[in-house]
Structure formats: C-alpha cells, structure tokens
Design an enzyme around this catalytic site. Structure first.
Site, mmCIF file in Angstrom:
data_model
loop_
_atom_site.group_PDB
_atom_site.id
_atom_site.type_symbol
_atom_site.label_atom_id
_atom_site.label_comp_id
_atom_site.label_asym_id
_atom_site.label_seq_id
_atom_site.Cartn_x
_atom_site.Cartn_y
_atom_site.Cartn_z
ATOM 1 N N GLN A 192 -44.895 9.112 30.759
ATOM 2 C CA GLN A 192 -43.475 9.027 31.112
ATOM 3 C C GLN A 192 -42.934 10.419 31.386
ATOM 4 O OE1 GLN A 192 -39.931 8.548 28.281
ATOM 5 N NE2 GLN A 192 -40.216 6.432 28.957
ATOM 6 N N ASP A 225 -41.489 2.283 25.048
ATOM 7 C CA ASP A 225 -40.391 3.213 25.355
ATOM 8 C C ASP A 225 -39.717 3.735 24.094
ATOM 9 O OD1 ASP A 225 -38.958 4.620 27.284
ATOM 10 O OD2 ASP A 225 -37.355 3.142 27.385
ATOM 11 N N SER A 255 -35.007 8.098 30.563
ATOM 12 C CA SER A 255 -36.340 7.897 31.136
ATOM 13 C C SER A 255 -36.226 7.888 32.665
ATOM 14 C CB SER A 255 -36.937 6.577 30.661
ATOM 15 O OG SER A 255 -37.002 6.529 29.249
#
Length: 284
Positions: A277, A203, A227
C-alpha cells in the site's frame, strides 16, 4: 458467530441491482470517511459474484475519492477476460455517481506447482498479548469525548498488536509493525468470504507503519493521512476465524507518501497472503 461479526458478513453480502451491478451498505467506524478496507472487501465480493470455479489470487485498487459512510456504494463489474487458466475483472465503486475506487482482480483455478515461502518471523504469541480494545479502554479517559463511542465499540476483527504505540504520545520507532488478528466467532466454510474478510482487515494498522519512524500517528495534530492504493496477493488457503500474523514494514517515505508492505502468516507459519500500500502521510 458473534452478532458484530454477523453484521460484517452481511456488510460484504452485496445486493444485485442489475447485470454485473451490485450495491453495498456502508459502516461508520469513527473515521471521517468510509473505511478503505470495507470498499476493498466489497469490491472483491462483487468481482467474485461474476466468476465460477476460480478464486481470486490478486487484487490491485486505487482509492480515488473519500467515501461517505452515510451512503450506500454501487459496484460495477466489467468482465475483462475469461481465459483457459485465469479470469480478470475490473471493478468500479461509485457513490452519488462519482467513482471512489477502481480496481482489477485476477482469478485462477486450483493448480499445483513449485512451492517456497519466507519463514514466519519469531514473535510473541497471541495468548500473551492484549487486544487493541484493551488499549483503547486504558486510553479512554484521555480521548476526546466525541470519539469515545466509536472507539469503544465492539469489533468484528480482534487485533492484538505486538509492541503497540500510544496514539496520543507516539515515539519514533523503526518502520516495522506486527499484530495478530482474527475474526470473532466461527465463520462459514466459504473461501470467497475468507478472502474478502482478509481484504477488509488488511487495511487496519497498515498505513501507520510508515509513520513509525517519524513519531506521529493518524491522531497527531495537523496530519492528513489516507490510503492511495492497495494490492493483495492470495498465496494459499486460510481461515479468518483462526489467528493470522500480519507482519508489516515500510521501506520508504517521500513526497508526502509512505510505502508499506505486509505478509499474512497462519499460526503454524504458512504464508497465506501478501499486501502492499502507498498512503498519503502529509503534514499540513
């Protein structure tokens, strides 16, 4: 193992609180909310605690609410199926009784089969690159004082970006981003731990790929970034205490959302994991 890395390993070492229920602490990385990678890594660890003889090969998760880094997180694992080759687990992460993440993880035993992979792109080697910590040190005089303590802290994951962006004065660039990363210090030979650490690290610097073409960063004024979901596929074994190349691109941004893709390569060119993502990249 360095002390800062030991603390991260302990962060991923969840405490059992009942049948298929676990609890993990939270860390404050200087973001307004809990770092999404922490919840991903802990969710995967919770699911792994309920599976024997199989390793995770994929993870799909949705971030539902921002997490509070001053509160622990409760993880509920649901045993969806244990088949002849695969096991599936559903994980729900909660704080204060509210769901902050829901995800599904699939596990498979060791198996041989067809093999192919993309070639690793030709990039600058990690030896000749400065780390993110080095760049932060140079920018420190220009960073608001209230943010300095968090940004200047020692980090368990060392990241060495290729063609870095100045977050205070960003310039528009093509939607590509690359960095070398590794955990600081030697880690135990536990493949579950290495996968959970990759989930944690995946991430970092990911969302910003979709911001590249627009000349903004998460520190730009009036930007709301978060996110929305995250997926990981583990292809082959790897070690997080050895260098990995994180090669990222963003094929599209629309509707206030940016879509990002990534591949992790070992330093000898083996493709070990892939990520996707979608993120909120809203200009208020």
């Amino acid at each position: 193992m360095l002390e800062v890395t030991r603390k991260l390993v302990e962060l991923l070492d969840l405490s059992p609180t009942g049948d298929d229920h676990f609890q993990g602490d939270s860390e404050d990385l200087g973001f307004p909310n809990v770092f999404g990678g922490q919840v991903l890594g802990q969710s995967l660890m919770a699911a792994c605690r309920t599976v024997e003889g199989r390793l995770p090969h994929s993870l799909h998760a949705y971030f539902l609410r921002p997490g509070n880094h001053s509160l622990p997180i409760d993880y509920e694992v649901q045993r969806v199926r244990d088949g002849g080759s695969f096991s599936v687990r559903r994980v729900i992460a909660r704080q204060d009784g509210k769901e902050i993440l829901t995800g599904a993880m699939s596990f498979q035993g060791e198996e041989s089969g067809y093999e192919h992979q993309f070639e690793m792109p030709a990039v600058a080697g990690y030896d000749d690159l400065a780390s993110e910590s080095d760049y932060v040190a140079r920018l420190m005089p220009h960073i608001p004082e209230k943010m300095r303590d968090k940004l200047d802290r020692e980090r368990p994951i060392e990241i060495r970006p290729i063609d870095p962006v100045n977050p205070l004065k960003p310039e528009a660039k093509p939607p590509y981003k690359q960095s070398w990363l590794r955990a600081q210090g030697e880690l135990p030979d536990d493949p579950v731990l290495h996968r959970c650490l990759l989930a944690y690290a995946s991430d970092f610097t990911f969302l910003g790929t979709s911001l590249h073409p627009h000349g903004v960063t998460f520190m730009s004024r009036n930007m709301q970034v978060a996110s929305l979901d995250h997926a990981i596929w583990f292809h082959r074994d790897f070690r997080m205490d050895d260098w990995l190349l994180y090669d990222k691109d963003s094929p599209s941004a629309s509707g206030g959302r940016g879509f990002n893709r990534g591949n992790f390569f070992s330093r000898d060119g083996v493709l070990v994991a892939s990520t996707t993502q979608e993120a909120l990249i809203r200009q208020r």
